[in-house]
Design a protein around this motif. Structure first.
Motif, PDB file in Angstrom:
ATOM      1  N   HIS A 120     -39.498 -84.875  16.262  1.00  0.00           N
ATOM      2  CA  HIS A 120     -40.101 -84.074  15.622  1.00  0.00           C
ATOM      3  C   HIS A 120     -40.885 -83.371  16.715  1.00  0.00           C
ATOM      4  N   ARG A 121     -41.010 -81.946  17.280  1.00  0.00           N
ATOM      5  CA  ARG A 121     -42.282 -81.532  17.721  1.00  0.00           C
ATOM      6  C   ARG A 121     -42.081 -79.765  16.788  1.00  0.00           C
ATOM      7  N   ASP A 122     -43.473 -79.643  16.355  1.00  0.00           N
ATOM      8  CA  ASP A 122     -43.779 -79.499  15.297  1.00  0.00           C
ATOM      9  C   ASP A 122     -44.297 -77.884  16.258  1.00  0.00           C
ATOM     10  N   TYR A 123     -43.501 -77.334  17.043  1.00  0.00           N
ATOM     11  CA  TYR A 123     -44.272 -75.573  17.607  1.00  0.00           C
ATOM     12  C   TYR A 123     -43.289 -74.973  16.960  1.00  0.00           C
ATOM     13  N   GLY A 124     -42.436 -75.080  15.528  1.00  0.00           N
ATOM     14  CA  GLY A 124     -42.072 -73.748  15.019  1.00  0.00           C
ATOM     15  C   GLY A 124     -40.628 -73.055  15.778  1.00  0.00           C
ATOM     16  N   LYS A 125     -40.528 -73.383  16.324  1.00  0.00           N
ATOM     17  CA  LYS A 125     -39.396 -72.439  17.283  1.00  0.00           C
ATOM     18  C   LYS A 125     -37.507 -73.099  16.212  1.00  0.00           C
ATOM     19  N   MET A 126     -37.093 -72.248  17.166  1.00  0.00           N
ATOM     20  CA  MET A 126     -35.428 -72.715  16.481  1.00  0.00           C
ATOM     21  C   MET A 126     -35.010 -72.892  17.717  1.00  0.00           C
ATOM     22  N   ALA A 127     -35.572 -74.012  18.068  1.00  0.00           N
ATOM     23  CA  ALA A 127     -35.252 -75.123  19.557  1.00  0.00           C
ATOM     24  C   ALA A 127     -34.485 -76.080  19.011  1.00  0.00           C
ATOM     25  N   PHE A 128     -33.127 -76.459  19.863  1.00  0.00           N
ATOM     26  CA  PHE A 128     -33.043 -78.360  19.921  1.00  0.00           C
ATOM     27  C   PHE A 128     -32.446 -79.172  21.040  1.00  0.00           C
TER      28      PHE A 128
END
Length: 202
Positions: A74-82
């Motif tokens: 988990h990288r807490d970037y707040g993006k809907m990206a995977f």
């Protein structure tokens, strides 16, 4: 949807607790990962998620990538990206939710959700939001994957496999802490919470 069976999807919904647009995004991202990486096993696949939204539960459940195995990051970037990788082949890609995937429904949904949050919503507002959420999750579950996500191949950046490291005793609270998560301050070895307490600049 064609990759996962109805039973698998129902199990993912039960795992999360409900079906919602966010979970639908995760289901489709998991589908994309399995298709693009040729169905890797749960030990081969690595998932890097840049959000903590509902869809992460679907990715975990359907791909088998987990925090405990070290292949769900988990990288807490707040993006809907995977991003997804296969350890065996080195193949990987990053997928970002296409802004057009929501079909222009998000603004009205946001406004209605705010009215509910502030206690200003009527029964009709609540019903309308429910209808919009259902419409959006249906759209997301059936949209072609190439229209739903913007994809970029990833030839570098495969996360390293997890390692078992030594534990060190925090000299402030006395709790054992993984070596890589300790900090040195004033000649002491500290865990991150204790370091934050003594190193505060404000």
């Amino acid at each position: 949807m064609s990759y996962f069976s109805k039973q698998q999807i129902e199990a993912a919904i039960a795992f999360h607790g409900h079906l919602c647009p966010g979970l639908a995004i995760g289901i489709r991202a998991a589908e994309l990962a399995q298709c693009e990486l040729d169905n890797p096993s749960d030990d081969e696949i690595v998932a890097v998620v840049e959000t903590d939204m509902c869809g992460v539960d679907a990715i975990q459940f359907l791909t088998g990538a987990t925090l405990g195995k070290g292949n769900l990051i988990h990288r807490d970037y707040g993006k809907m990206a995977f991003s997804f990788f296969c350890r065996d082949t080195g193949k990987g890609f990053r997928a970002v939710l296409n802004p057009e995937a929501r079909g222009g429904l998000e603004e009205e949904m946001r406004q209605l959700a705010e009215k509910i949050r502030t206690g200003q919503a009527s029964d009709q507002d609540k019903q309308r939001l429910g209808e919009l959420r259902h419409s959006l999750q249906e759209r997301l579950m059936h949209l072609p994957l190439r229209e739903m996500f913007l994809m970029t191949p990833q030839t570098q950046g495969l996360p390293k496999p997890p390692r078992i490291l030594a534990s060190l005793r925090c000299e402030h609270c006395g709790e054992n802490t993984m070596e890589s998560r300790t900090r040195r301050f004033g000649g002491q070895t500290l865990c991150i919470p204790c370091f934050a307490k003594v190193e505060q600049k404000v």
